[in-house]
Motif scaffolding. Structure first.
Motif, short mmCIF file in Angstrom:
data_model
loop_
_atom_site.label_atom_id
_atom_site.label_comp_id
_atom_site.label_asym_id
_atom_site.label_seq_id
_atom_site.Cartn_x
_atom_site.Cartn_y
_atom_site.Cartn_z
N PRO A 15 0.75 -1.15 -0.09
CA PRO A 15 -0.11 0.10 0.03
C PRO A 15 0.74 1.26 -0.13
CG PRO A 15 0.13 -0.96 2.14
CD PRO A 15 0.78 -1.99 1.38
N VAL A 21 1.56 0.15 -4.26
CA VAL A 21 3.02 -0.08 -5.37
C VAL A 21 3.06 -1.54 -5.80
CG1 VAL A 21 5.40 -0.06 -5.00
CG2 VAL A 21 4.18 1.75 -3.94
N ALA A 23 5.22 -4.16 -6.42
CA ALA A 23 6.41 -4.26 -6.09
C ALA A 23 7.15 -5.48 -6.82
CB ALA A 23 6.61 -4.64 -4.60
N ARG A 42 16.90 -0.99 -11.77
CA ARG A 42 17.06 0.20 -11.06
C ARG A 42 16.66 -0.04 -9.71
NH1 ARG A 42 14.44 4.81 -14.87
NH2 ARG A 42 15.89 3.99 -16.94
N SER A 43 16.98 1.07 -8.80
CA SER A 43 16.60 0.89 -7.41
C SER A 43 14.99 1.24 -7.37
CB SER A 43 17.39 2.30 -6.86
OG SER A 43 16.80 2.39 -5.36
N GLY A 44 14.49 0.51 -6.68
CA GLY A 44 13.20 0.53 -6.59
C GLY A 44 12.38 -0.44 -7.56
N GLY A 46 12.39 -3.74 -7.48
CA GLY A 46 11.55 -4.70 -6.70
C GLY A 46 12.62 -5.99 -6.21
P1 ADP Z 1 15.08 -2.72 -5.04
O1 ADP Z 1 15.50 -3.72 -4.04
O2 ADP Z 1 14.98 -2.93 -6.56
O3 ADP Z 1 15.64 -1.14 -5.05
P2 ADP Z 1 12.50 -3.05 -3.35
O4 ADP Z 1 11.93 -4.50 -3.72
O5 ADP Z 1 13.21 -2.50 -2.56
O6 ADP Z 1 13.44 -2.35 -4.84
O7 ADP Z 1 11.20 -1.93 -3.65
C1 ADP Z 1 10.40 -2.10 -4.89
C2 ADP Z 1 9.11 -1.14 -4.36
O8 ADP Z 1 8.40 -1.62 -3.43
C3 ADP Z 1 9.66 0.22 -4.49
O9 ADP Z 1 8.60 1.20 -5.04
C4 ADP Z 1 9.48 0.35 -2.90
O10 ADP Z 1 9.40 1.85 -2.70
C5 ADP Z 1 8.38 -0.28 -2.56
N1 ADP Z 1 8.42 -0.85 -1.23
C6 ADP Z 1 9.55 -1.71 -0.75
N2 ADP Z 1 9.39 -2.38 0.45
C7 ADP Z 1 8.10 -1.51 0.78
C8 ADP Z 1 7.45 -1.74 2.15
N3 ADP Z 1 7.65 -2.39 3.27
N4 ADP Z 1 6.42 -0.54 2.01
C9 ADP Z 1 5.85 0.04 1.13
N5 ADP Z 1 6.48 0.01 0.00
C10 ADP Z 1 7.67 -0.86 -0.18
#
Ligand code: ADP
Ligand code: MG
Length: 252
Positions: A15, A21, A23, A42-44, A46
């Motif tokens: 959420p 999002v 993910a 990229r960062s974000g 998943g």
């Molecule tokens: P990466 O490791 O490739 O940088 P992440 O898996 O950490 O990517 O994140 C993927 C997406 O999910 C991003 O948009 C991030 O902001 C979101 N996200 C990750 N963890 C959480 C969380 N605990 N609550 C809400 N959003 C999350």
């Protein structure tokens, strides 16, 4: 080839402040024993979410996921904890060593958790520190070790419980490129010699070359799941079926 990780259509949403999002969007992945898979994007995109789902640290919303024979959707929290204790181990960007313990004691922690006897523990710790080239530093604490050395200790620790699957989330993210390449070479060696499966998230394109397979994520979706370019170039017309594990499931 025994399959360690099998994901089909794995989806996870978080959420968000305004919108949900996505993910992970219907991710398929198959990893066999002794295979090294690089997850990039990229960062974000998943990567961490995917690794955490595979390692039983987080739960996906939909799809099918089997890791070391355990159905992650059907598994209880207790079974996921057991999976992490016995079959899957993690290496993190920030090493995650306990600062008050020596290198040897850090490596010993998982062996204590498994209830292994003292003499057997000591022998195993020696063997693992030898493997990562850190036997001479056994008595040093993390603060007395370089970043690359700390990551070597973390890798030794991750292998202590003889896992089937090693999950590394940007393990070279805090290292200079040369040290990072050495750490990736070590992970590669461990995968080949011990028949451990490994999934390594990175956004360092230069280290993707050592992987057997790569998976590129963009906004939670797989955008590229082919073999590394170097393999494709040296095996033109090679069969996708030969152990690659990247074929989509046949429609049933
Ligand atoms: P990466 O490791 O490739 O940088 P992440 O898996 O950490 O990517 O994140 C993927 C997406 O999910 C991003 O948009 C991030 O902001 C979101 N996200 C990750 N963890 C959480 C969380 N605990 N609550 C809400 N959003 C999350
Ligand atoms: Mg991440």
């Amino acid at each position: 080839m025994s399959t360690i990780v099998e994901l089909r259509g794995v989806t996870k949403d978080y959420p968000g402040a305004r919108d949900v999002v996505h993910a992970l969007r219907s991710v398929d992945l198959s990893v066999g024993a002794g295979k090294l898979v690089a997850v990039h994007g990229r960062s974000g995109s998943g990567k961490t979410t995917l690794l955490n789902v595979i390692g039983g640290l987080d739960r996906a919303d939909a799809g099918e996921a089997e890791v070391c024979g355990l159905d992650l959707f059907a598994a209880s929290d207790r079974e996921l904890a057991e999976l992490r204790r016995t079959r899957v181990s993690f290496v993190f960007q920030a090493f995650g060593l306990l600062p008050v313990l020596s290198a040897a004691e850090n490596v010993e922690v998982p062996l204590r958790l498994q209830g292994i006897a003292r003499d057997a523990r000591a022998a195993r710790v020696r063997e693992l520190l030898d493997l990562v080239g850190l036997a001479p530093r056994a008595a040093h604490r993390p603060s007395e070790l370089s970043g690359g050395e700390q990551q070597r200790v973390a890798i030794a620790r991750s292998l202590a419980a003889s896992p089937s699957l090693l999950i590394a989330d940007e393990p070279t993210g805090q290292l200079d490129s040369r040290t990072g390449a050495e750490i990736m070479a070590l992970i590669h060696q461990v995968v080949a010699e011990r028949s451990v499966a490994a999934i390594v998230a990175t956004h360092d394109l230069s280290i993707i070359d050592v992987a057997d397979h790569q998976l590129e994520l963009s906004d939670g979706a797989v955008v590229n799941g082919q073999r590394p370019r170097s393999y494709a170039e040296s095996h033109p017309g090679g069969s996708e079926a030969d152990g690659a594990g990247w074929s989509r499931p046949e429609p049933s």
